[in-house]
Design a protein around this motif. Structure first.
Motif, mmCIF file in Angstrom:
data_model
loop_
_atom_site.group_PDB
_atom_site.id
_atom_site.type_symbol
_atom_site.label_atom_id
_atom_site.label_comp_id
_atom_site.label_asym_id
_atom_site.label_seq_id
_atom_site.Cartn_x
_atom_site.Cartn_y
_atom_site.Cartn_z
ATOM 1 N N ALA A 147 0.842 -1.196 0.000
ATOM 2 C CA ALA A 147 0.000 0.000 0.000
ATOM 3 C C ALA A 147 0.873 1.240 0.000
ATOM 4 O O ALA A 147 2.005 1.222 0.512
ATOM 5 N N THR A 148 0.361 2.301 -0.584
ATOM 6 C CA THR A 148 1.029 3.594 -0.559
ATOM 7 C C THR A 148 0.513 4.419 0.618
ATOM 8 O O THR A 148 -0.469 4.051 1.278
ATOM 9 N N GLU A 149 1.140 5.539 0.850
ATOM 10 C CA GLU A 149 0.554 6.557 1.705
ATOM 11 C C GLU A 149 -0.608 7.203 0.941
ATOM 12 O O GLU A 149 -0.718 7.052 -0.275
ATOM 13 N N ALA A 166 0.992 -2.838 -17.963
ATOM 14 C CA ALA A 166 1.714 -4.054 -17.608
ATOM 15 C C ALA A 166 2.718 -3.851 -16.483
ATOM 16 O O ALA A 166 3.133 -4.821 -15.847
ATOM 17 N N GLN A 167 3.118 -2.605 -16.217
ATOM 18 C CA GLN A 167 4.142 -2.362 -15.216
ATOM 19 C C GLN A 167 3.762 -1.359 -14.149
ATOM 20 O O GLN A 167 4.226 -1.444 -13.020
ATOM 21 N N ARG A 168 2.950 -0.376 -14.487
ATOM 22 C CA ARG A 168 2.688 0.720 -13.568
ATOM 23 C C ARG A 168 1.197 1.031 -13.472
ATOM 24 O O ARG A 168 0.413 0.684 -14.352
ATOM 25 N N ALA A 169 0.844 1.724 -12.390
ATOM 26 C CA ALA A 169 -0.479 2.307 -12.233
ATOM 27 C C ALA A 169 -0.311 3.820 -12.177
ATOM 28 O O ALA A 169 0.714 4.325 -11.707
ATOM 29 N N TYR A 170 -1.321 4.538 -12.658
ATOM 30 C CA TYR A 170 -1.297 5.997 -12.648
ATOM 31 C C TYR A 170 -2.547 6.502 -11.941
ATOM 32 O O TYR A 170 -3.670 6.045 -12.213
ATOM 33 N N PRO A 213 -6.799 15.465 -8.540
ATOM 34 C CA PRO A 213 -7.306 16.700 -9.135
ATOM 35 C C PRO A 213 -7.053 17.943 -8.281
ATOM 36 O O PRO A 213 -6.902 19.039 -8.822
ATOM 37 N N ALA A 214 -7.014 17.791 -6.964
ATOM 38 C CA ALA A 214 -6.824 18.959 -6.103
ATOM 39 C C ALA A 214 -5.441 19.578 -6.278
ATOM 40 O O ALA A 214 -5.288 20.799 -6.254
ATOM 41 N N SER A 215 -4.415 18.748 -6.474
ATOM 42 C CA SER A 215 -3.057 19.267 -6.643
ATOM 43 C C SER A 215 -2.635 19.335 -8.104
ATOM 44 O O SER A 215 -1.654 20.004 -8.440
ATOM 45 N N GLY A 216 -3.356 18.614 -8.987
ATOM 46 C CA GLY A 216 -3.028 18.621 -10.407
ATOM 47 C C GLY A 216 -1.865 17.741 -10.781
ATOM 48 O O GLY A 216 -1.352 17.839 -11.903
ATOM 49 N N VAL A 217 -1.422 16.857 -9.883
ATOM 50 C CA VAL A 217 -0.287 15.988 -10.174
ATOM 51 C C VAL A 217 -0.751 14.545 -10.333
ATOM 52 O O VAL A 217 -1.860 14.172 -9.942
ATOM 53 N N VAL A 218 0.128 13.720 -10.922
ATOM 54 C CA VAL A 218 -0.143 12.308 -11.161
ATOM 55 C C VAL A 218 0.956 11.481 -10.503
ATOM 56 O O VAL A 218 2.148 11.774 -10.665
ATOM 57 N N SER A 219 0.565 10.441 -9.780
ATOM 58 C CA SER A 219 1.526 9.512 -9.184
ATOM 59 C C SER A 219 1.662 8.287 -10.075
ATOM 60 O O SER A 219 0.651 7.697 -10.489
ATOM 61 N N GLU A 220 2.906 7.922 -10.372
ATOM 62 C CA GLU A 220 3.199 6.691 -11.101
ATOM 63 C C GLU A 220 3.637 5.651 -10.085
ATOM 64 O O GLU A 220 4.622 5.850 -9.365
ATOM 65 N N ILE A 221 2.914 4.541 -10.010
ATOM 66 C CA ILE A 221 3.093 3.564 -8.940
ATOM 67 C C ILE A 221 3.548 2.238 -9.520
ATOM 68 O O ILE A 221 2.914 1.692 -10.428
ATOM 69 N N ASP A 222 4.652 1.726 -9.006
ATOM 70 C CA ASP A 222 5.123 0.391 -9.366
ATOM 71 C C ASP A 222 4.429 -0.597 -8.437
ATOM 72 O O ASP A 222 4.901 -0.900 -7.353
ATOM 73 N N TYR A 223 3.270 -1.099 -8.871
ATOM 74 C CA TYR A 223 2.440 -1.914 -7.984
ATOM 75 C C TYR A 223 3.079 -3.262 -7.667
ATOM 76 O O TYR A 223 2.746 -3.884 -6.659
ATOM 77 N N ALA A 224 3.997 -3.737 -8.503
ATOM 78 C CA ALA A 224 4.655 -5.022 -8.258
ATOM 79 C C ALA A 224 5.883 -4.893 -7.361
ATOM 80 O O ALA A 224 6.466 -5.894 -6.972
ATOM 81 N N ASP A 225 6.252 -3.680 -7.034
ATOM 82 C CA ASP A 225 7.430 -3.431 -6.195
ATOM 83 C C ASP A 225 7.013 -2.696 -4.934
ATOM 84 O O ASP A 225 7.413 -1.556 -4.692
ATOM 85 N N ALA A 261 4.241 -1.321 -4.126
ATOM 86 C CA ALA A 261 3.450 -0.102 -4.368
ATOM 87 C C ALA A 261 4.317 1.144 -4.240
ATOM 88 O O ALA A 261 3.878 2.181 -3.733
ATOM 89 N N ARG A 262 5.520 1.041 -4.747
ATOM 90 C CA ARG A 262 6.460 2.171 -4.689
ATOM 91 C C ARG A 262 6.008 3.273 -5.638
ATOM 92 O O ARG A 262 5.656 3.016 -6.786
ATOM 93 N N VAL A 263 5.992 4.522 -5.158
ATOM 94 C CA VAL A 263 5.713 5.649 -6.022
ATOM 95 C C VAL A 263 6.990 5.965 -6.792
ATOM 96 O O VAL A 263 7.945 6.515 -6.252
#
Length: 428
Positions: A366-368, A386-390, A394-406, A408-410
């Motif tokens: 899990a992430t924070e 196949a490798q990441r989740a995005y 909307p409140a900050s306007g940014v996107v987190s790229e998450i390595d769900y297989a590692d 859940a590392r951002v």
């Protein structure tokens, strides 16, 4: 803008595993191929047809269009749209950013992995990211072209979009709930920058859908009060060829094996069969949780995640025609099935954290919290490849790229010149 580092290329193991199941992608787009998977329910074996023959039948040329360049790996991009309709296209491989023409102020944004469909109360604008993958039975083709704005589709009410497997063949379904118009768009024309409607039906206004399959579609059928009672299979001219009971139909997704539509008592799986459409109901088990009303998965994969009102996630295996309930403390805000070798399920918890589950339903990482305000005017989107989740905030306007297989590392925090109130991942 934050610094970007190139993503690692897709591993040969993942590519090979995905390619082995790709046959029905072509079939659902209106052609046949030679699959390594067993045929879908009611589908005759096509082992006497080669993959190249199938592609020639579509005239689609492996998904290439004039002016496109073939790429060595998936040309992944992120389309960001702010609440006012400003658009930015971010290359996830090299970090370059391109500003595109403005679109209508979005209320919903959908994607098929190439196009972004931007809907408000009066129509849909189409953004062509110029990045796509062609799924071709035992291998993939990847393409880049110049981004474009093919045009708009008119209708009343925020449209429900239903997409197929291929962006240069088959159709896209657009259903307008207030005007009761069910539209099929020609993907071949769309890939050349043209809006071409192959079918427009006028039905009873209701919160429905039109899902493309083969040369025709599945269309919801409602009574005078707008209550959905069944699904109709129609051909390219809109003539009904079959139907099946499907009370309160809601949610649709296309996998390599079938087109899925959710119903109050289960889900309908639709597969092309000898020029017709075979309709199969997969009922929920006894004493089931509330039904799924929306579905999400890594593109084309046979197992999909279903969300409804229950505290958990349904997993629908379209190959085994079975349901599995993954109980959770609260209903997730979003969930998507990855269905790779470890059968990951990625979910967005109400506290804004992204949580990863294995095939047994056990939480593995899990992430924070990554969402600061889920009630913002934008649309929180969780998308997986196949490798990441995005995940966009909307409140900050940014996107987190998450390595769900590692764990859940951002892996990266992505920012662009346009606030990511709405996002769509393309090139998949």
């Amino acid at each position: 803008m934050s610094p970007y580092s190139p993503r690692p290329t897709r591993s040969a193991g993942l590519a090979g595993a995905a390619a082995g199941a790709a046959a029905l992608a072509l079939l659902l787009a209106g052609c046949s191929a030679s699959p390594s998977d067993a045929p879908a329910p009611g589908q005759a074996s096509s082992s006497d047809a080669s993959a190249d023959d199938a592609t020639e039948d579509t005239g689609a040329g492996h998904g290439k269009i004039e002016g496109a360049a073939e790429a060595p790996e998936p040309p992944l991009h992120l389309v960001s749209i702010d609440a006012g309709g400003s658009v930015s296209l971010l290359d996830l491989l090299d970090g370059t950013e391109t500003e595109l023409d403005d679109v209508r102020a979005p209320q919903e944004v959908s994607t098929d992995g190439r196009y972004a469909f931007v809907a408000d109360e009066h129509g849909v604008d189409v953004i062509d990211s110029g990045a796509w993958t062609w799924d071709h039975v035992d291998h993939f083709h990847y393409y880049r072209a110049a981004p474009a704005a093919p045009g708009s589709i008119a209708g009343e009410g925020v449209a429900t979009i239903a997409t197929g497997m291929l962006s240069t063949a088959g159709s896209t379904g657009v259903f307008f709930p207030e005007s009761g118009e069910a539209v099929l768009l020609d993907n071949g024309a769309l890939s050349k920058g043209e809006i071409s409607e192959t079918l427009r039906l006028e039905v009873t206004p209701h919160d429905g859908l039109i899902a493309p399959i083969g040369e025709g579609a599945l269309v919801t059928d409602a009574n005078r009060d707008g209550d959905i009672e069944r699904l109709r299979a129609v051909d390219a001219e809109g003539t009904e060829t079959d139907s099946i009971a499907c009370v309160d139909a809601s949610g649709t997704i296309t996998t390599r094996l079938a087109v899925v539509v959710g119903c109050a008592d289960g889900a309908v799986l639709a597969t092309p069969s000898d020029g017709a459409t075979e309709l199969t109901k997969v009922a929920y088990p006894a004493d089931a949780a509330p039904p799924a009303t929306e579905f999400s998965a890594r593109k084309g994969r046979p197992t999909v995640a279903g969300l409804g009102d229950g505290s958990g996630v349904w997993l629908l295996d379209t190959r085994e025609q079975s349901w599995r309930w993954i109980a959770m403390p609260e209903r997730p805000l979003a969930a998507s099935a990855v269905d790779d070798e470890t059968e990951h399920l990625v979910a967005l918890a109400p506290d804004g954290s992204v949580r990863v589950f294995d095939a047994s339903g056990a939480e593995t990482a899990a992430t924070e919290p990554l969402i600061t305000d889920a009630d913002h005017d934008g649309q929180v989107s969780l998308t997986v490849d196949a490798q990441r989740a995005y995940l966009n905030d909307p409140a900050s306007g940014v996107v987190s790229e998450i390595d769900y297989a590692d764990g859940a590392r951002v892996a990266r925090t992505l920012e662009s010149g346009v606030a990511a109130d709405f996002i769509a991942e393309t090139g998949r």
